[in-house]
Design an enzyme around this catalytic site. Structure first.
Site, short mmCIF file in Angstrom:
data_model
loop_
_atom_site.label_atom_id
_atom_site.label_comp_id
_atom_site.label_asym_id
_atom_site.label_seq_id
_atom_site.Cartn_x
_atom_site.Cartn_y
_atom_site.Cartn_z
N THR A 70 0.87 -1.19 0.00
CA THR A 70 0.00 0.00 0.00
C THR A 70 0.90 1.23 0.00
O THR A 70 1.33 1.69 -1.05
CB THR A 70 -0.97 -0.01 1.20
OG1 THR A 70 -0.24 -0.22 2.41
CG2 THR A 70 -2.00 -1.11 1.04
N LYS A 96 4.07 -7.05 3.92
CA LYS A 96 3.85 -5.63 3.66
C LYS A 96 3.65 -4.93 5.00
O LYS A 96 3.20 -5.51 5.99
CB LYS A 96 2.66 -5.40 2.74
CG LYS A 96 1.28 -5.69 3.28
CD LYS A 96 0.65 -4.59 4.11
CE LYS A 96 0.64 -3.28 3.35
NZ LYS A 96 0.24 -2.16 4.28
N THR A 107 -1.63 -3.22 10.78
CA THR A 107 -1.49 -2.89 9.35
C THR A 107 -0.29 -3.61 8.75
O THR A 107 0.45 -3.05 7.96
CB THR A 107 -1.37 -1.37 9.12
OG1 THR A 107 -2.19 -0.69 10.06
CG2 THR A 107 -1.85 -1.01 7.73
N GLU A 189 6.80 4.72 7.15
CA GLU A 189 6.48 5.98 6.47
C GLU A 189 7.33 7.12 7.01
O GLU A 189 7.27 7.44 8.19
CB GLU A 189 4.99 6.29 6.63
CG GLU A 189 4.09 5.33 5.87
CD GLU A 189 2.62 5.62 6.08
OE1 GLU A 189 2.29 6.52 6.87
OE2 GLU A 189 1.78 4.94 5.44
#
Length: 257
Positions: A70, A96, A107, A189
């Site tokens: 993603t 992931k 997540t 991120e």
């Protein structure tokens, strides 16, 4: 709660679409998903594309590893081959994860496949402690999410039987999970550093893991490593705060950073 029935129905439709394409029973299909919270899966697109996906199956896991990403910037794959009783056993993993990563998992999706023969209860006995020591220790941003999964599946194609007592196999699972966990942390991120916290001298393993998570999750400590590298005091403060919560008496003079 409002979305739960719709999400469940979409999930079932996805399983049925795959099962029909591979002539399987739907309850033998394991599903996983991640993405924007509150946005329904594009199940119509999944159903429409299933025949094309089945037709493109191959031995190379790269396409699958790329498809599950993603906000990730990098594909995450790892593989190990070990000898068990003079025969070769292979493990391959894809994963992931990039944002909303904090114990426990969150997540994060990980899929480990092996050609070993191993009973489900043995796979669980192998994977659960390994997960606690790897994926469950990763923290990127202190946020958790709604969807996560780490799956260990064995198809028995090698004809080699393994159990929780098969040291070489268990070690390979641990190594592959650690590699994947570090890859997820490194691809966090906005991340520019990969930090590993090593705790020694704690009173038990649970305390050591809690103390290390406290440091890894400290925003001030991470900010200092990004900036002026003055983080030892902030590291010590995080350890002290966590020790207090755990009821551990901690003298600063007894701590080495």
């Amino acid at each position: 709660n409002v979305m739960a029935p719709a999400a469940s129905a979409n999930d079932e439709r996805m399983a049925v679409a795959l099962a029909e394409s591979l002539e399987l029973k739907p309850d033998t299909v394991l599903t996983a998903s991640t993405g924007s919270i509150g946005v329904a899966q594009p199940v119509d697109v999944i159903e429409e594309g299933m025949p094309r996906l089945i037709a493109s199956l191959s031995e190379d896991p790269h396409d699958a590893a790329e498809a599950i990403l993603t906000t990730d910037l990098t594909v995450k794959m790892a593989s190990r081959r070990v000898e068990v009783g003079g025969k070769s056993v292979t493990l391959t993993a894809i994963a992931k994860g990039s944002g909303m990563i904090h114990p426990n998992m969150a997540t994060m999706l990980g899929f480990i496949c092996t050609d070993a023969e191993c009973a489900p209860e043995e796979l669980a006995a192998i994977l659960k402690p390994v997960t606690r020591a790897t994926f469950n220790q990763v923290s990127v941003d202190r946020d958790t999410s709604t969807n996560d999964m780490v799956l260990l599946a064995a198809n028995g194609a090698s004809g080699v039987t393994v159990t929780r007592e098969t040291e070489a196999f268990v070690t390979a699972v641990r190594e592959i999970c650690e590699e994947m966990a570090k890859a997820i942390a490194a691809d966090g991120e906005g991340a520019t550093r990969l930090i590993s916290i090593h705790v020694t001298g704690a009173q038990d393993l649970g305390s050591a893991r809690a103390l290390s998570r406290a440091v890894a999750a400290s925003s001030l400590f991470k900010a200092s490593l990004f900036g002026d590298m003055s983080g030892w005091g902030r590291c010590l403060a995080a350890v002290g705060a966590c020790a207090s919560e755990l009821g551990i008496s901690l003298e600063p003079s007894a701590v080495s950073v």
